[in-house]
Design a protein around this motif. Structure first.
Motif, PDB file in Angstrom:
ATOM      1  N   ILE A 498       2.949  72.298 -18.452  1.00 45.30           N
ATOM      2  CA  ILE A 498       3.141  70.933 -17.958  1.00 45.30           C
ATOM      3  C   ILE A 498       2.114  69.996 -18.586  1.00 45.30           C
ATOM      4  O   ILE A 498       2.423  68.865 -18.972  1.00 45.30           O
ATOM      5  CB  ILE A 498       3.047  70.899 -16.419  1.00 45.30           C
ATOM      6  CG1 ILE A 498       4.242  71.639 -15.806  1.00 45.30           C
ATOM      7  CG2 ILE A 498       2.995  69.462 -15.908  1.00 45.30           C
ATOM      8  CD1 ILE A 498       4.174  71.791 -14.303  1.00 45.30           C
ATOM      9  N   PHE A 499       0.871  70.484 -18.699  1.00 46.07           N
ATOM     10  CA  PHE A 499      -0.171  69.671 -19.331  1.00 46.07           C
ATOM     11  C   PHE A 499       0.183  69.387 -20.791  1.00 46.07           C
ATOM     12  O   PHE A 499       0.064  68.245 -21.263  1.00 46.07           O
ATOM     13  CB  PHE A 499      -1.510  70.407 -19.239  1.00 46.07           C
ATOM     14  CG  PHE A 499      -2.619  69.747 -20.008  1.00 46.07           C
ATOM     15  CD1 PHE A 499      -3.116  68.510 -19.627  1.00 46.07           C
ATOM     16  CD2 PHE A 499      -3.162  70.358 -21.135  1.00 46.07           C
ATOM     17  CE1 PHE A 499      -4.130  67.897 -20.344  1.00 46.07           C
ATOM     18  CE2 PHE A 499      -4.174  69.757 -21.852  1.00 46.07           C
ATOM     19  CZ  PHE A 499      -4.654  68.518 -21.459  1.00 46.07           C
ATOM     20  N   SER A 500       0.638  70.422 -21.514  1.00 49.04           N
ATOM     21  CA  SER A 500       1.029  70.234 -22.919  1.00 49.04           C
ATOM     22  C   SER A 500       2.186  69.256 -23.036  1.00 49.04           C
ATOM     23  O   SER A 500       2.203  68.395 -23.922  1.00 49.04           O
ATOM     24  CB  SER A 500       1.415  71.580 -23.543  1.00 49.04           C
ATOM     25  OG  SER A 500       0.327  72.471 -23.540  1.00 49.04           O
ATOM     26  N   LEU A 501       3.161  69.382 -22.136  1.00 52.21           N
ATOM     27  CA  LEU A 501       4.324  68.487 -22.165  1.00 52.21           C
ATOM     28  C   LEU A 501       3.908  67.046 -21.884  1.00 52.21           C
ATOM     29  O   LEU A 501       4.370  66.113 -22.556  1.00 52.21           O
ATOM     30  CB  LEU A 501       5.357  68.949 -21.144  1.00 52.21           C
ATOM     31  CG  LEU A 501       6.630  68.100 -21.028  1.00 52.21           C
ATOM     32  CD1 LEU A 501       7.379  68.093 -22.359  1.00 52.21           C
ATOM     33  CD2 LEU A 501       7.530  68.622 -19.902  1.00 52.21           C
ATOM     34  N   SER A 502       3.020  66.858 -20.910  1.00 48.85           N
ATOM     35  CA  SER A 502       2.558  65.506 -20.573  1.00 48.85           C
ATOM     36  C   SER A 502       1.812  64.883 -21.750  1.00 48.85           C
ATOM     37  O   SER A 502       2.014  63.711 -22.083  1.00 48.85           O
ATOM     38  CB  SER A 502       1.647  65.552 -19.345  1.00 48.85           C
ATOM     39  OG  SER A 502       2.315  66.117 -18.238  1.00 48.85           O
ATOM     40  N   LEU A 503       0.958  65.675 -22.373  1.00 50.25           N
ATOM     41  CA  LEU A 503       0.204  65.191 -23.533  1.00 50.25           C
ATOM     42  C   LEU A 503       1.146  64.879 -24.693  1.00 50.25           C
ATOM     43  O   LEU A 503       0.963  63.886 -25.412  1.00 50.25           O
ATOM     44  CB  LEU A 503      -0.825  66.244 -23.940  1.00 50.25           C
ATOM     45  CG  LEU A 503      -1.921  65.830 -24.934  1.00 50.25           C
ATOM     46  CD1 LEU A 503      -2.634  64.575 -24.471  1.00 50.25           C
ATOM     47  CD2 LEU A 503      -2.907  66.973 -25.129  1.00 50.25           C
ATOM     48  N   PHE A 504       2.175  65.709 -24.861  1.00 50.65           N
ATOM     49  CA  PHE A 504       3.160  65.490 -25.922  1.00 50.65           C
ATOM     50  C   PHE A 504       3.916  64.183 -25.694  1.00 50.65           C
ATOM     51  O   PHE A 504       4.131  63.405 -26.630  1.00 50.65           O
ATOM     52  CB  PHE A 504       4.141  66.670 -25.950  1.00 50.65           C
ATOM     53  CG  PHE A 504       5.226  66.547 -26.983  1.00 50.65           C
ATOM     54  CD1 PHE A 504       4.964  66.819 -28.313  1.00 50.65           C
ATOM     55  CD2 PHE A 504       6.506  66.157 -26.615  1.00 50.65           C
ATOM     56  CE1 PHE A 504       5.966  66.698 -29.272  1.00 50.65           C
ATOM     57  CE2 PHE A 504       7.506  66.033 -27.562  1.00 50.65           C
ATOM     58  CZ  PHE A 504       7.236  66.318 -28.894  1.00 50.65           C
ATOM     59  N   ILE A 505       4.305  63.911 -24.460  1.00 46.48           N
ATOM     60  CA  ILE A 505       5.018  62.668 -24.137  1.00 46.48           C
ATOM     61  C   ILE A 505       4.110  61.461 -24.394  1.00 46.48           C
ATOM     62  O   ILE A 505       4.544  60.439 -24.945  1.00 46.48           O
ATOM     63  CB  ILE A 505       5.501  62.694 -22.674  1.00 46.48           C
ATOM     64  CG1 ILE A 505       6.583  63.761 -22.490  1.00 46.48           C
ATOM     65  CG2 ILE A 505       6.038  61.322 -22.260  1.00 46.48           C
ATOM     66  CD1 ILE A 505       6.984  63.994 -21.049  1.00 46.48           C
ATOM     67  N   PHE A 506       2.834  61.577 -24.007  1.00 41.37           N
ATOM     68  CA  PHE A 506       1.878  60.491 -24.221  1.00 41.37           C
ATOM     69  C   PHE A 506       1.733  60.173 -25.713  1.00 41.37           C
ATOM     70  O   PHE A 506       1.777  59.005 -26.126  1.00 41.37           O
ATOM     71  CB  PHE A 506       0.523  60.884 -23.624  1.00 41.37           C
ATOM     72  CG  PHE A 506      -0.591  59.907 -23.906  1.00 41.37           C
ATOM     73  CD1 PHE A 506      -0.661  58.705 -23.234  1.00 41.37           C
ATOM     74  CD2 PHE A 506      -1.566  60.194 -24.855  1.00 41.37           C
ATOM     75  CE1 PHE A 506      -1.691  57.801 -23.486  1.00 41.37           C
ATOM     76  CE2 PHE A 506      -2.586  59.303 -25.121  1.00 41.37           C
ATOM     77  CZ  PHE A 506      -2.643  58.101 -24.430  1.00 41.37           C
ATOM     78  N   LEU A 507       1.594  61.220 -26.537  1.00 44.16           N
ATOM     79  CA  LEU A 507       1.452  61.011 -27.976  1.00 44.16           C
ATOM     80  C   LEU A 507       2.747  60.501 -28.603  1.00 44.16           C
ATOM     81  O   LEU A 507       2.722  59.661 -29.504  1.00 44.16           O
ATOM     82  CB  LEU A 507       1.040  62.317 -28.652  1.00 44.16           C
ATOM     83  CG  LEU A 507      -0.435  62.702 -28.527  1.00 44.16           C
ATOM     84  CD1 LEU A 507      -0.669  64.091 -29.107  1.00 44.16           C
ATOM     85  CD2 LEU A 507      -1.318  61.698 -29.239  1.00 44.16           C
ATOM     86  N   THR A 508       3.884  61.012 -28.121  1.00 54.09           N
ATOM     87  CA  THR A 508       5.171  60.546 -28.635  1.00 54.09           C
ATOM     88  C   THR A 508       5.338  59.054 -28.384  1.00 54.09           C
ATOM     89  O   THR A 508       5.775  58.296 -29.265  1.00 54.09           O
ATOM     90  CB  THR A 508       6.332  61.319 -27.978  1.00 54.09           C
ATOM     91  OG1 THR A 508       6.178  62.719 -28.233  1.00 54.09           O
ATOM     92  CG2 THR A 508       7.672  60.851 -28.529  1.00 54.09           C
ATOM     93  N   LEU A 509       4.973  58.623 -27.183  1.00 51.89           N
ATOM     94  CA  LEU A 509       5.059  57.201 -26.844  1.00 51.89           C
ATOM     95  C   LEU A 509       4.156  56.372 -27.746  1.00 51.89           C
ATOM     96  O   LEU A 509       4.558  55.329 -28.279  1.00 51.89           O
ATOM     97  CB  LEU A 509       4.674  56.996 -25.372  1.00 51.89           C
ATOM     98  CG  LEU A 509       4.618  55.548 -24.872  1.00 51.89           C
ATOM     99  CD1 LEU A 509       5.991  54.897 -24.971  1.00 51.89           C
ATOM    100  CD2 LEU A 509       4.100  55.493 -23.443  1.00 51.89           C
TER     101      LEU A 509
END
Length: 723
Positions: A498-509
């Protein structure tokens, strides 16, 4: 013999990049890269390698034979280019025929089989700005029964009778250009054939059932892996512009860094440069910028300029790391750092003092530029097809601008200031709206939409925040430690995912916004490529975490460090138009491919560290699977780097007519490729079958990546130092 020659070439290339730093490009070009002995080393290595391939009967394995033969073809093409190509420069003036060029090698004048003259030269700017988008030369040619014209521009080579023309520079009067000229009909063709063979060989090797990749995958997955043991305050008299008015002012568009953007972008950069943060004492960048612009006198006394150096603090006469603008001048309004800065510019200052003094000097002059109105070119006016931007109160306006518009440009900000000072909020809102309407009337579709302006303001808030980076770094470090030293259960694995996914979404944005706002793929400088590398690492983490749980411990940690490096290189976070030579889709694919390879190398580094821990703990099954996973990653990593290198060569050939110039970045990318290609040959070099040696080598090999990415940029320089 092959290993000895291979190692010697790597060492020679590495030393050459260091020598170039002190002796210059021409010296290493003539005494190393262009020397007979360096060519001989490559030739002997190629012959010995071919002999060894025949001895090993590599021809029975078509995929591997094609892969290795591609390098022979590439080297053959390079040799033909080196021996028989012609390179030089030709200077053209309008309507003046030229039939000669200057040879690059010997400096002699040589005859062309045709004549050329410049018909037209033009600079194409980004719409509504003064930033160059392209340099274009229309060349007339005649000879050998042919005549016509050809367009030469950035990333667009002109072709005449087998000769290639590419843009280099232009005369200040716009009536003359200097073009690079090259003639290499065979070397480039053979080299490109080698690139094609390399691509086909990579694809064939990845799909072949006879390579070690499938074996390594099965080995890494033989069992479900055991989850890896895993500041200054303001005075009461300080006057602040109303928060809502300041925000509205932040949405006004300005010309800044050669692009049209909201004033909020200027304010964010201005405040961040002075204070190290996008806010100060609870005030936003918009509030600080607008308030300083209007109530400048009390703001000059505020201790908001951060000075880290004790030596500079002493020169300014302050006793903390916070200075005001007034601290930079004495009672006679003389600049206190002038003598020290002069010593830096003359080269007599110590290296330790140099950076601190120049940093403080930059902050002082940033405020000086602010006072001169260089950051607030707010008022556009279209004359013919050109849009020029003017600062508030500009006095030297073209006569072609009607009196009414001249009055608005000169007085609008004065009226806005008066409204704010006298607390006439509604009038201030009305004047801001009129400024926006004036901008829209003068520029039309060139002005960013309201949605794009809001998006950029949102992006500025994202990029200016430092706490998310430190939070991610802390959490990823804690998760990594927990998975390495404890028994990681399902809850910890889910939390990590979940942490990796959240960080991935933040960077994608963040990357998506940057792409949309800048108009180009965000891989054009150091901070951008670091963010992209973090994004790739997180994507790999989520794709591989189910089958290889060890990845979930390392991926977010490396990604967080990449984000930290991007944040520390903050000047590159500003959105700017690309310089013309970088406006090529080949460049974007080249950088993304190379950064994907670097991401895999970074994961192998941490797998190596984990393996050394497992060796000490004598956990053989986990060590075997960790080694297999690292070796499995090595194939796509090396292949991606190879593809990235030859894509970069094609881009260079299209951009400035030379597919390989031994620039330090090119040289170290080749060194990195050669270093990481060695463990792929563990069948011939048996020592790589020993896990301890293999992982020590992989940990050490990452030094080549660090030198390629950071060392070249900050120490060695070269054409790629803009990255």
């Amino acid at each position: 013999m092959v290993i000895a020659l291979y190692t010697l070439i790597v060492v020679c290339i590495g030393l050459a990049t260091v020598i170039e730093k002190y002796r210059g490009t021409a010296f290493v070009g003539g005494h190393i890269y262009g020397s007979w002995w360096f060519t001989a080393l490559w030739a002997v290595l190629t012959v010995m390698a071919c002999a060894y391939m025949m001895k090993q009967k590599l021809y029975k394995r078509v995929a591997l034979m094609l892969l290795h033969l591609s390098f022979v073809v590439i080297l053959a093409g390079a040799l033909i280019t080196h021996l028989f190509s012609v390179n030089g420069t030709v200077r053209l003036r309008k309507n003046v025929e030229t039939t000669t060029f200057t040879d690059k090698e010997d400096g002699k004048t040589k005859i062309l089989p045709f004549s050329m003259s410049l018909r037209e030269f033009r600079i194409v700017n980004y719409p509504g700005t003064d930033a160059p988008l392209d340099y274009q030369s229309v060349i007339l040619y005649s000879g050998e029964g042919t005549s016509g014209d050809v367009l030469v521009s950035m990333n667009n080579i002109g072709h005449v009778s087998g000769y290639r023309l590419f843009q280099q520079s232009y005369d200040s009067d716009g009536d003359g250009v200097t073009l690079g000229i090259g003639y290499d009909p065979y070397g480039i063709t053979i080299t490109y054939l080698g690139y094609l063979m390399l691509l086909l060989g990579i694809i064939a090797t990845l799909l072949s059932r006879k390579t070690q990749m499938r074996f390594l995958y099965r080995k890494a997955m033989t069992a479900i892996m055991l989850l890896v043991s895993v500041s200054a305050s303001a005075s009461n008299e300080l006057q602040i512009v109303d928060k809502d008015i300041a925000h509205r002012m932040g949405t006004i568009n300005v010309l800044y860094n050669n692009r049209i953007c909201p004033l909020n972008t200027v304010a964010t950069d201005f405040v961040t440069k002075l204070t190290g943060s996008a806010s100060w004492n609870g005030y936003s960048a918009d509030e600080i910028f607008a308030s300083w612009m209007i109530f400048y006198s009390p703001w000059e006394q505020q201790k908001l300029i951060r000075i880290k150096s004790g030596e500079v603090q002493q020169l300014l006469g302050i006793d903390s790391q916070w200075a005001s603008y007034s601290d930079f001048v004495n009672e006679h309004h003389e600049y206190k750092l002038q003598a020290a800065v002069n010593s830096v510019l003359s080269g007599s200052a110590a290296e330790k003092s140099r950076k601190a003094l120049l940093e403080a000097d930059e902050k002082y002059h940033l405020v000086e530029m602010f006072y001169r109105g260089q950051f607030i070119r707010i008022f556009p006016y279209r004359l013919d097809s050109t849009v020029n931007w003017y600062s508030p109160g500009a006095q030297s306006l073209p006569r072609e601008i009607p009196v009414k518009e001249q009055f608005f440009i000169k007085q609008a900000m004065d009226f806005l200031t008066e409204s704010i000072v006298t607390n006439q909020r509604d009038r201030a809102v009305e004047i801001i709206a009129k400024i926006k309407l004036f901008q829209r009337d003068m520029t039309g579709d060139l002005l960013p939409s309201e949605g794009k302006t809001k998006a950029e303001i949102f992006y500025n808030s994202l990029r200016s925040q430092k706490w998310p980076v430190f939070l991610c770094l802390t959490l990823s470090l804690l998760l990594c430690i927990a998975m390495l030293i404890g028994k990681s259960g399902k809850m910890l694995r889910v939390s990590s995912f979940i942490f990796s996914l959240s960080l991935f979404i933040f960077l994608t944005l963040q990357l998506a916004l940057r792409w949309w706002l800048s108009g180009h793929i965000p891989v054009s400088n150091g901070p951008e490529t670091m963010l992209f590398m973090a994004w790739v690492l997180l994507l790999l983490t989520m794709l591989l975490s189910r089958k290889f749980p060890i990845i979930i411990a390392f991926g977010p940690l490396i990604a967080s460090f990449c984000m930290l490096v991007a944040m520390l290189g903050g000047s590159g976070s500003q959105l700017t138009p690309l310089m013309p030579v970088l406006q090529s889709p080949l460049l974007s694919v080249h950088v993304m491919t190379v950064m994907c390879a670097y991401s895999l190398f970074a994961l192998q580094l941490l797998l190596g560290i984990q393996a050394m821990i497992l060796i000490k703990q004598r956990k053989e099954p986990e060590l075997e699977r960790t080694t297999a996973l690292s070796q499995l990653m090595l194939y796509p990593a090396v292949f991606l780097l190879a593809i990235g290198i030859f894509l970069g060569a094609v881009w260079a050939n299209v951009s400035w007519g030379n597919y390989w110039s031994w620039d330090p970045k090119e040289a170290w990318a080749l060194i990195t490729f050669m270093v990481y290609a060695v463990p792929l040959h563990k069948a011939s070099i048996g020592v790589f079958n020993k896990p301890r040696f293999y992982h020590i080598y992989m940990i050490s090999a990452f030094i080549a990546v660090l030198v390629t990415y950071f060392g070249v940029n900050f120490l060695l320089g070269g054409m790629h130092s803009y990255a």
